[in-house]
Enzyme design. Structure first.
Site, PDB file in Angstrom:
ATOM      1  N   LYS A  17       4.001   8.176   9.708  1.00 24.82           N
ATOM      2  CA  LYS A  17       3.374   8.096  11.117  1.00 24.82           C
ATOM      3  C   LYS A  17       4.607   8.282  11.311  1.00 24.82           C
ATOM      4  CE  LYS A  17       0.580   4.692   8.147  1.00 24.82           C
ATOM      5  NZ  LYS A  17       0.502   3.936   7.421  1.00 24.82           N
ATOM      6  N   TYR A  65       0.871  -1.245  -0.554  1.00 27.88           N
ATOM      7  CA  TYR A  65       0.029  -0.237  -0.149  1.00 27.88           C
ATOM      8  C   TYR A  65       0.761   0.874   0.221  1.00 27.88           C
ATOM      9  CZ  TYR A  65      -3.660   3.470   1.764  1.00 27.88           C
ATOM     10  OH  TYR A  65      -4.247   4.336   1.255  1.00 27.88           O
ATOM     11  N   ASP A  80       9.101   2.530   0.178  1.00 29.93           N
ATOM     12  CA  ASP A  80       8.360   3.405   0.954  1.00 29.93           C
ATOM     13  C   ASP A  80       8.597   2.964   2.511  1.00 29.93           C
ATOM     14  OD1 ASP A  80       5.944   3.958   2.214  1.00 29.93           O
ATOM     15  OD2 ASP A  80       4.871   3.431   1.013  1.00 29.93           O
TER      16      ASP A  80
HETATM   17  C1  PLP Z   1      -0.082   4.534   5.845  1.00 32.66           C
HETATM   18  C2  PLP Z   1       0.920   4.133   4.787  1.00 32.66           C
HETATM   19  C3  PLP Z   1       0.896   5.333   4.247  1.00 32.66           C
HETATM   20  C4  PLP Z   1       0.169   5.833   3.852  1.00 32.66           C
HETATM   21  O1  PLP Z   1       0.380   7.391   4.469  1.00 32.66           O
HETATM   22  P1  PLP Z   1      -1.215   7.695   5.244  1.00 32.66           P
HETATM   23  O2  PLP Z   1      -0.148   9.429   5.598  1.00 32.66           O
HETATM   24  O3  PLP Z   1      -2.758   6.889   4.716  1.00 32.66           O
HETATM   25  O4  PLP Z   1      -1.638   8.897   4.189  1.00 32.66           O
HETATM   26  C5  PLP Z   1       1.449   5.009   2.683  1.00 32.66           C
HETATM   27  N1  PLP Z   1       2.495   3.580   2.121  1.00 32.66           N
HETATM   28  C6  PLP Z   1       3.111   2.937   3.300  1.00 32.66           C
HETATM   29  C7  PLP Z   1       4.000   1.859   3.554  1.00 32.66           C
HETATM   30  C8  PLP Z   1       1.984   3.454   4.655  1.00 32.66           C
HETATM   31  O5  PLP Z   1       1.692   2.413   4.965  1.00 32.66           O
END
Ligand code: PLP
Length: 429
Positions: A267, A144, A239
């Site tokens: 995060k 994601y 990511d």
């Molecule tokens: C949570 C998440 C996102 C998106 O971040 P948001 O702050 O919710 O937009 C992107 N990449 C990864 C791996 C994530 O866990």
């Protein structure tokens, strides 16, 4: 355990907010029942509006590595509030943040603050395209990367050439350049590079996949991605929105010793406030406006309150040399207990403070395994734990987030209820 006030709020919320929630997984759709409306949180515990207390393993989906309301972070935020909420002009804190990031994650020599992980990833991809002059990107099924149009895709029936939107409202034209490979499957990546010679700008990957439950990269998978992207003139984007500061102060890239070209963070980096970051070496980041031609901007980017929370969180993580070992020990106890007691029912993936229990006894190493694990069984487990004061993610496809605030008593209690659950299950069958 009463849930009357949560029920009332949920009923009312559904009249004004889609599904009653501001992010879909919060609605308990995957497990059923009433989502608990939260009143307050401290350390490893949260309290709902009915006064029920839970040991929290969601921790806001990752940011809460120090637990909730860490006194130093709260103080930093309060102090920042006294100085005004936002200026739309540069501040010293942003410079401190960028400098600290370059120390902790050396591949992020230059970085840009944004307000969410989604924004960070969207921007990093734009930079990769600007830098390489190519359009296509490769992502992995089950990873994601936020909710931007081009990343909401699944593999089409002819996966080599087609991918299709997996959300309504995303034109197929917008996902045309997103190619989908299978996690831990080198062959699927090689095939995409062969079929799209000289057209792939970047491969983006969660170095540890943590949005289909936790799926570890197999030995050699990340070095392979590093090698093939280099050979093909594409960039490698990690990511690290979840793994950044979670696996190690330097993220998954330091944990595995594989250096990407661009990194995205979110995060933990905001310490509970909305921050995302993307960054890399100078040559690449020089693409970004106002230095280069890749446009990206944000009214609240580098917001002083959010930056204060993030900075203080990172400083605590940097100063406390024992924290990652403590986190890992707690997560290991949970993982070992689940493996031992749930044998034949579940398999458990775990790395650092990220355990993940799948109702799939044969093991999970990619998206296909993950989606085939027992969702109904997870729902039963989830509600049993919730009933006994343990708040797990309301979906099997999420990690457990262990924080430094989880005490030995918290872990004991969690393990005891897990053991009880699995013993009940075995009696039934
Ligand atoms: C949570 C998440 C996102 C998106 O971040 P948001 O702050 O919710 O937009 C992107 N990449 C990864 C791996 C994530 O866990």
């Amino acid at each position: 355990m009463t849930e009357q006030k949560s029920q009332e709020l949920f009923d009312k919320a559904k009249r004004y907010i889609p599904g009653g929630v501001n992010s879909p997984v919060r609605a308990f759709g995957a497990v059923g029942g009433v989502p608990r409306f939260i009143d307050r949180a401290e350390g490893s515990h949260i309290w709902d509006v009915d006064g029920n207390e839970f040991i929290d393993y969601v921790c806001s989906w990752g940011p809460g590595i120090l637990g909730h309301a860490h006194p130093r972070v709260i103080d930093a935020v309060k102090k920042a509030c006294d100085e005004g909420l936002t200026y739309g002009a540069p501040t010293e804190k942003e410079v401190e943040m960028a400098e600290l990031l370059s120390e902790m994650i050396p591949s992020m020599a230059i970085s840009r603050l944004v307000s969410s992980g989604t924004e960070a990833v969207m921007s990093a991809i734009r930079v990769a395209r600007g830098f390489t002059g190519r359009d296509k990107i490769v992502k992995f099924e089950g990873c994601y990367h936020g909710h931007s149009d081009g990343l909401l895709v699944k593999a089409g029936s002819a996966a080599l050439t087609t991918s299709v939107p997996n959300s309504a409202g995303v034109p197929a034209d917008f996902t045309r350049h997103t190619l989908v490979a299978s996690y831990n499957d080198k062959d699927s990546v090689e095939k995409l590079f062969a079929a799209h010679k000289g057209q792939i700008a970047a491969v983006i990957v969660e170095p540890v996949a943590a949005n289909m439950g936790v799926v570890l990269p197999e030995e050699g998978f990340l070095p392979f991605l590093r090698e093939i992207t280099k050979k093909e003139g594409a960039l490698l984007i990690f990511d690290e929105v979840i793994t950044g500061f979670r696996l190690a102060p330097g993220g998954a890239q330091s944990y595995f010793g594989v250096t990407p070209d661009l990194t995205t963070l979110g995060k933990i980096v905001g310490g509970g406030m909305p921050i995302g970051v993307y960054g890399g070496r100078k040559e690449i980041m020089d693409q970004v406006s106002p230095v280069g031609p890749v446009y990206q901007a944000g009214t609240l980017s580098g917001n002083p309150i959010a930056t204060a929370a993030g900075l203080e969180t990172l400083r605590i993580l940097q100063e406390d040399s024992g924290i990652y070992e403590r986190l890992e020990k707690k997560a290991e106890r949970i993982a070992q207990t689940a493996r031992r007691e749930g044998e034949g029912l579940v398999s458990v993936n775990q790395i650092g403070s990220l355990p993940s229990i799948f109702f799939m006894p044969d093991g999970v190493k990619n998206y296909e395994d993950a989606v085939n694990s027992g969702k109904e069984e997870y729902a039963g487990y989830f509600h049993y734990m919730l009933e006994h004061g343990i708040y797990l993610a309301p979906s099997q496809f999420e990690a457990m987030f262990v924080s430094d605030a989880h005490s030995d008593e918290d872990i004991d209690s969690t393990c005891q209820w897990m053991i009880q659950y699995f013993q009940n299950r075995k009696k039934e069958s």
